[in-house]
Design a protein around this motif. Structure first.
Motif, short mmCIF file in Angstrom:
data_model
loop_
_atom_site.label_atom_id
_atom_site.label_comp_id
_atom_site.label_asym_id
_atom_site.label_seq_id
_atom_site.Cartn_x
_atom_site.Cartn_y
_atom_site.Cartn_z
N ALA A 39 -3.16 0.35 -3.84
CA ALA A 39 -2.80 -1.02 -3.52
C ALA A 39 -2.02 -1.53 -4.72
CB ALA A 39 -4.03 -1.87 -3.26
N GLY A 40 -0.70 -1.61 -4.59
CA GLY A 40 0.13 -1.85 -5.76
C GLY A 40 0.00 -0.68 -6.71
N ASP A 41 -0.40 -0.96 -7.95
CA ASP A 41 -0.62 0.12 -8.92
C ASP A 41 -2.09 0.52 -9.01
OD1 ASP A 41 2.07 0.12 -9.61
OD2 ASP A 41 1.80 -1.44 -11.14
N ARG A 42 -2.93 -0.09 -8.21
CA ARG A 42 -4.38 0.14 -8.31
C ARG A 42 -4.81 1.21 -7.32
NH1 ARG A 42 -8.67 -2.14 -5.49
NH2 ARG A 42 -7.20 -3.53 -4.42
N PRO A 43 -5.44 2.28 -7.82
CA PRO A 43 -5.94 3.31 -6.90
C PRO A 43 -7.13 2.79 -6.09
CG PRO A 43 -6.62 3.82 -9.13
CD PRO A 43 -5.71 2.64 -9.24
N ILE A 44 -7.18 3.15 -4.83
CA ILE A 44 -8.28 2.80 -3.94
C ILE A 44 -9.13 4.04 -3.73
CG2 ILE A 44 -8.94 1.96 -1.66
CD1 ILE A 44 -7.52 -0.14 -3.26
N LYS A 45 -10.41 3.92 -4.02
CA LYS A 45 -11.30 5.06 -3.84
C LYS A 45 -11.86 5.04 -2.43
CE LYS A 45 -12.71 6.24 -8.52
NZ LYS A 45 -12.01 7.53 -8.40
N LEU A 46 -11.53 6.06 -1.68
CA LEU A 46 -12.09 6.27 -0.35
C LEU A 46 -12.88 7.57 -0.39
CD1 LEU A 46 -9.07 5.33 1.95
CD2 LEU A 46 -11.21 4.08 1.72
N PHE B 165 0.85 -1.18 0.00
CA PHE B 165 0.00 0.00 0.00
C PHE B 165 0.89 1.24 0.00
CE2 PHE B 165 -2.71 -3.24 1.87
CZ PHE B 165 -3.89 -3.05 1.19
N SER B 166 0.56 2.16 -0.85
CA SER B 166 1.31 3.42 -0.90
C SER B 166 0.35 4.58 -0.74
CB SER B 166 2.09 3.54 -2.20
OG SER B 166 1.24 3.45 -3.32
N LEU B 167 0.76 5.52 0.10
CA LEU B 167 -0.04 6.71 0.36
C LEU B 167 0.68 7.92 -0.23
CD1 LEU B 167 -1.12 4.66 2.46
CD2 LEU B 167 -1.42 6.55 4.06
N HIS B 168 -0.07 8.72 -0.94
CA HIS B 168 0.46 9.97 -1.48
C HIS B 168 -0.16 11.12 -0.68
CE1 HIS B 168 1.35 8.07 -5.70
NE2 HIS B 168 1.94 7.46 -4.69
N ALA B 169 0.65 11.79 0.10
CA ALA B 169 0.17 12.93 0.90
C ALA B 169 0.72 14.25 0.39
CB ALA B 169 0.55 12.73 2.37
N LEU B 170 1.67 14.19 -0.55
CA LEU B 170 2.18 15.42 -1.17
C LEU B 170 1.28 15.74 -2.35
CD1 LEU B 170 5.98 14.62 -0.90
CD2 LEU B 170 4.69 16.33 0.41
N GLY B 171 0.36 16.64 -2.12
CA GLY B 171 -0.74 16.88 -3.04
C GLY B 171 -2.02 16.39 -2.41
N PHE B 172 -3.11 16.33 -3.18
CA PHE B 172 -4.37 15.80 -2.63
C PHE B 172 -4.15 14.32 -2.32
CE2 PHE B 172 -8.73 14.39 -2.40
CZ PHE B 172 -9.38 15.50 -1.87
#
Length: 514
Positions: free
Chosen positions: A16-23, A4-11
């Motif tokens: 999950a891997g290369d798949r975006p998770i919609k929350l 799992f990778s979280l991007h917090a720099l930006g919105f």
């Protein structure tokens, strides 16, 4: 295993891997980012109060339980370790967050990698309108990361120009100028890099745009140094004058100027920036005058200015060690320590620890203890100090405090712009808050009787930041110390009438040291 990778720099985004998770729930994103940033367990009470401040503790804890369950359903697996008291990311889950990757690259000195990771400001465009504590936390984290980015960009501009890669330096300088468009320092970085790369027409366009911004926003004209860059007679040198030495795990930025049988190390106070110190006409005049007495050494403490940013405040003991690292790098043998304000205690510590290397000690507007106690009535009470610190942090990035630190310069638009720019370049609100907190708890009174080097204590009678009684107290505790009371209200040594300060220093050095 899914990473799992979280991007917090930006919105904020979750993958999950290369798949975006919609929350679709903002508080779910906020919770994931907060837990990842915490690097460990967080109390349920803290999380509940952070995300549902207006509800009862029982209701907030129930909502937290439901939110944790919904997040795990969206992610497709259990990702939390939770008990009745706390919650954390599970150690069995591989997770990365770009803020930690960015800071790790900065820590390694991989500044190009760091700048590539930093795609936007922390949680840009994201807020929780009903959660002021979360938004406050995000603000301080954002400013700390942004400060590290500016530090990385400055280092890259210097390094690329020094290596002759002026096109790369121009790209990084342009990014700096975008971050702080009213900074003449960053504007000069860009203009200088463009000129070194041979693109004079672009340099002229940026000079004109900078001139217009300064006039419209601040009502001032560019400084002489900015104008001189555009003169065909100006000789440009690519090699930067700032140098670095590694001391106890961090790189310290320092400069040396002049020559002579004696070195004078200047530590100006709670913030510094070895290059911006020369941008203030008053500061430049004072430092140039000191060079007549010996070789000048200036440096930025760890976490401040162009030195490496660190996760903790530079305490007195560590700062004293860093003084030694810089002096060794500068090949200094006989040094006069000039410690102003909050830097006085670190100079006192070094003078006690290394008396054979110290020819003399000068303290200006300094105090031996950070806050009031029954046996030390010369400073603010801890509650007053904390209130002042909060006010300073809340207005960070503007010319906050100049009316107290330098009343003689408070009405000067250029001085106000310089001070605001210095604050932004020197530290972040969160970073400086830790520095001020550490100084509040400092106490070097027990060291004063151990000082065995010639000592001069200078203090202005009307100093509005540090009471003159604090200066008298220091001088009374140091055997043989000379105490000089000066007229004026300015706390900065270079503000107001410099001549009495410089004359007292010259008499001291010539009479007690040389």
């Amino acid at each position: 295993m899914t990473v799992f990778s979280l991007h917090a720099l930006g919105f904020p985004e979750v993958y999950a891997g290369d798949r975006p998770i919609k929350l679709n729930l903002r508080k779910a994103l906020a919770l994931l980012i907060y837990l990842a940033e915490a690097r460990g367990a967080v109390a349920r009470e803290v999380l509940a109060a952070l995300l549902w401040p207006e509800t009862s503790a029982e209701t907030a804890r129930a909502r937290l339980r439901r939110l944790l369950h919904r997040i795990e359903l969206a992610l497709g697996r259990e990702v939390f370790e939770a008990d009745r008291a706390s919650v954390r990311w599970s150690a069995a889950v591989e997770m990365t967050i770009d803020t930690h990757l960015f800071e790790g690259a900065c820590d390694r000195g991989a500044f190009e990698e760091a700048c590539a990771i930093y795609r936007d400001d922390f949680l840009a465009g994201f807020a929780l309108d009903d959660c002021p504590a979360f938004d406050d936390w995000a603000f301080f984290r954002r400013e700390a990361l942004r400060g590290r980015l500016m530090h990385a960009l400055e280092r890259l501009v210097q390094d690329k120009n020094a290596a002759g890669d002026h096109f790369a330096a121009t790209a990084y300088a342009a990014r700096l100028a975008e971050l702080d468009p009213l900074s003449e320092v960053y504007g000069r970085y860009l203009i200088r890099s463009l000129l070194l790369s041979g693109d004079r027409s672009a340099a002229e366009r940026h000079h004109a745009a900078l001139t217009q911004r300064l006039r419209e926003e601040l009502g001032i004209a560019p400084e002489a140094e900015t104008e001189a860059l555009m003169s065909p007679a100006t000789e440009l040198h690519a090699v930067p004058t700032t140098r670095y030495v590694k001391g106890a795990g961090v790189h310290l930025a320092y400069q040396t100027y002049g020559s002579g049988p004696l070195d004078i190390l200047v530590m100006p106070g709670f913030v510094s920036h070895v290059e911006r110190a020369w941008e203030s006409p008053a500061s430049r005049t004072f430092l140039a005058s000191l060079m007549k007495l010996g070789r000048l050494i200036i440096f930025d403490r760890r976490g401040i200015g162009l030195s490496d940013r660190v996760g903790s405040a530079p305490g007195i003991d560590v700062t004293a060690e860093d003084i030694g690292a810089v002096l060794r790098a500068a090949d200094s043998r006989r040094v006069v320590l000039f410690g102003a304000s909050e830097c006085g205690p670190a100079c006192i510590k070094f003078a006690v620890d290394e008396p054979r290397r110290v020819a003399g000690l000068i303290l200006f507007g300094a105090l031996a203890k950070g806050c009031w106690s029954e046996d030390y009535p010369h400073a603010l009470r801890a509650s007053q100090y904390d209130a002042w610190s909060r006010q300073l942090v809340a207005q960070w990035g503007g010319p906050v405090g100049i009316e107290t630190f330098a009343p003689s310069l408070a009405g000067d638009p250029r001085a106000r712009a310089w001070w605001a720019g210095l604050l932004r370049a020197a530290s972040s609100p969160g970073g400086i808050s830790a520095v001020l907190e550490a100084f509040r708890d400092a106490d070097v009174r027990h060291l004063l009787a151990q000082i065995a080097v010639p000592t001069l204590v200078l203090h202005r009678r009307g100093d509005q930041a540090v009471r003159i009684a604090a200066g008298r107290d220091i001088a009374s505790r140091i055997s043989g110390a000379e105490f000089v009371e000066l007229d004026g209200k300015d706390h900065w040594f270079f503000a107001g009438d410099q001549q009495p300060v410089l004359e007292a220093i010259a008499r001291f050095i010539k009479g007690s040291i040389l």
